[in-house]
Design an enzyme around this catalytic site. Structure first.
Site, PDB file in Angstrom:
ATOM      1  N   HIS A 174       9.317  16.603  -3.258  1.00  0.00           N
ATOM      2  CA  HIS A 174       9.018  17.622  -4.271  1.00  0.00           C
ATOM      3  C   HIS A 174       9.934  18.834  -4.109  1.00  0.00           C
ATOM      4  CE1 HIS A 174       5.239  15.326  -4.241  1.00  0.00           C
ATOM      5  NE2 HIS A 174       5.086  15.734  -5.476  1.00  0.00           N
ATOM      6  N   ASP A 245       9.658   8.449 -10.193  1.00  0.00           N
ATOM      7  CA  ASP A 245       8.760   9.486  -9.713  1.00  0.00           C
ATOM      8  C   ASP A 245       8.999  10.706 -10.615  1.00  0.00           C
ATOM      9  OD1 ASP A 245       6.892  10.808  -8.196  1.00  0.00           O
ATOM     10  OD2 ASP A 245       7.879  10.437  -6.278  1.00  0.00           O
TER      11      ASP A 245
END
Length: 471
Positions: A174, A245
């Site tokens: 992230h 993702d």
């Protein structure tokens, strides 16, 4: 295929504007990934988005890895995968899948981005941890298979992730690009093993934002033709849907170019861009391969047909109270070191560390009180010290270890109490930092697991779980 269908934007309740989501639905995006909300809000928005879409069916997805309670405040937090790994019970994994699917479907969510097939084999990994079933590839495969079968029984689509394996890294994708340094041989026997075994059951494969030099020196997996087209589709023979993702994650850099590269590499769905309107405009300006577009359309059509195969239960039926989490907790708890048992009339000092999310310890405290234990005030002397360690994975956090100040706080208190026990309510590797003589592992901060921990201290049952990782 309509190009817009490639894109599945994210929707964050309380942050994303509903009018923006409705506009995206009218533009014909293929679906949405939800974050947060209440049961009522989720159900209402799924209906509103579908009503606005020109497509016969759009896919609503969510990361309900530990049930809906990880995102919805009015849903139960189910046992973590690592807790199920400690219990080593496929029946529990199957039941978790059914409950998750039924509850998701009742709110209009078709697609659960689970299970995580990453291995819990790196203590410093800040984002996998309790999301994994364990460090052993065969254990992970066995429990994930049962969970997938449960999802299917409950009528929800699955997504195995994060291909080709996010476990052996200490970076949260992230925030930055992780590198998986495993050799090609190690990848085959470890990281890739669960994926190879479960591909026949996969409705979709989510490819991670991971640099895996043994497979591709230049491009991360999510943008790599070698990994998506070569390894996944050709070598492993996967014929299903490939989804990225979240594109909004900071590992990728330029979102538009990353999305284009991922599509060219073989992805069928571009998930959760940070700027969906800009990405849609960009995709219409570049030449997209018609063969790849047709393939993406076929994959999404196939998912839509599967999603509509089983009718959704009512929310009232899906959210009926069960004893599943209590049963799972009783099987999952692991004790390491001398067993500490509390007796009625004793006084206990409870201190907490790593509670970043301000989770309540009331279920644990209340259960102790019901067992005849009194709680000492801060600084007051007691018979036994109980340390509650809450630290667990959080996206965009970047680390999972305790801070030096937290470690010093606990170790100072441990010296004052010969009788003490550490309870790790999530990250099991915290035990290595705190050096308690006795540790109780729950692998989950859910109220059911807190109550089980208290009952275990009260001598109500013997902890029978086994650590699914190496400390």
């Amino acid at each position: 295929m309509q190009i817009n269908r490639l894109v599945h934007p994210g929707f964050w309740f309380g942050k994303t504007k509903v009018e923006d989501a409705l506009k995206l639905a009218r533009l014909g995006v293929g679906g949405f990934c939800f974050y947060g909300g209440t049961r009522k809000q989720v159900a209402e928005l799924t209906c509103a988005l579908r009503a606005q879409s020109p497509l016969p069916k759009i896919l609503i997805s969510a990361d309900y890895e530990d049930g809906l309670g990880r995102w919805l405040p009015d849903a139960e937090l189910l046992p973590s995968n690592l807790a199920l790994g400690a219990a080593n019970n496929t029946d529990l994994a199957f039941e978790k899948g059914i409950l998750t699917a039924r509850q998701a479907k009742s709110l209009g969510v078709d697609w659960v981005f689970a299970p995580v097939l990453d291995l819990a084999d790196c203590p410093q990994n800040p984002i996998v941890n309790t999301r994994s079933f364990g460090a052993d590839p065969q254990l992970v495969t066995r429990l994930a298979r049962a969970f997938i079968n449960g999802l299917a029984k409950g009528g929800a689509l699955n997504s195995i992730k994060h291909f080709p394996g996010h476990g052996n890294t200490s970076t949260d994708s992230h925030m930055a690009m992780p590198t998986v340094s495993s050799s090609a041989e190690h990848l085959q026997t470890h990281e890739l093993y669960p994926f190879k075994e479960l591909l026949p059951l996969a409705d979709s494969v989510m490819v991670g934002h991971l640099l895996v030099p043994a497979l591709d020196n230049n491009s991360p997996a999510s943008l790599s033709a070698k990994i998506i087209g070569g390894l996944l589709k050709t070598q492993l023979g996967y014929k299903g849907c490939v989804v990225t993702d979240a594109l909004s994650m900071k590992a990728l850099g330029n979102e538009k170019q990353a999305a284009l590269a991922s599509f060219k590499a073989g992805a069928h769905i571009l998930l959760v861009p940070e700027k969906p309107f800009e990405l849609l405009e960009f995709l219409h300006q570049v030449m997209l391969d018609k063969t790849l577009l047709d393939e993406a359309e076929q994959q999404q059509e196939m998912l839509c047909r599967r999603a509509g195969f089983i009718s959704a239960p009512t929310a009232e039926d899906a959210f009926q109270e069960t004893d599943f989490a209590e049963r799972a907790a009783k099987q999952a708890l692991v004790c390491q070191g001398p067993r500490v048992t509390l007796c009625p009339g004793q006084k206990v000092q409870v201190i907490e560390v790593g509670n970043d999310e301000n989770l309540s310890s009331e279920p644990f405290i209340q259960t102790l009180r019901q067992g005849g234990i009194s709680l000492a005030k801060p600084g007051e002397k007691a018979d036994v010290l109980v340390v509650l360690c809450w630290r667990r994975y959080q996206a965009f956090k970047g680390k999972i270890a305790l801070d030096p100040s937290e470690i010093n706080k606990v170790q100072t208190e441990l010296k004052n109490y010969p009788a003490h026990i550490l309870i790790t309510l999530a990250n099991p590797w915290a035990a290595r930092q705190l050096n308690s003589q006795s540790t109780l592992f729950t692998f989950s901060p859910a109220p059911s697991f807190q109550r089980a921990a208290a009952k275990c201290l009260l001598g109500k049952f013997e902890p029978t779980g086994r650590l699914p990782i190496a400390l």
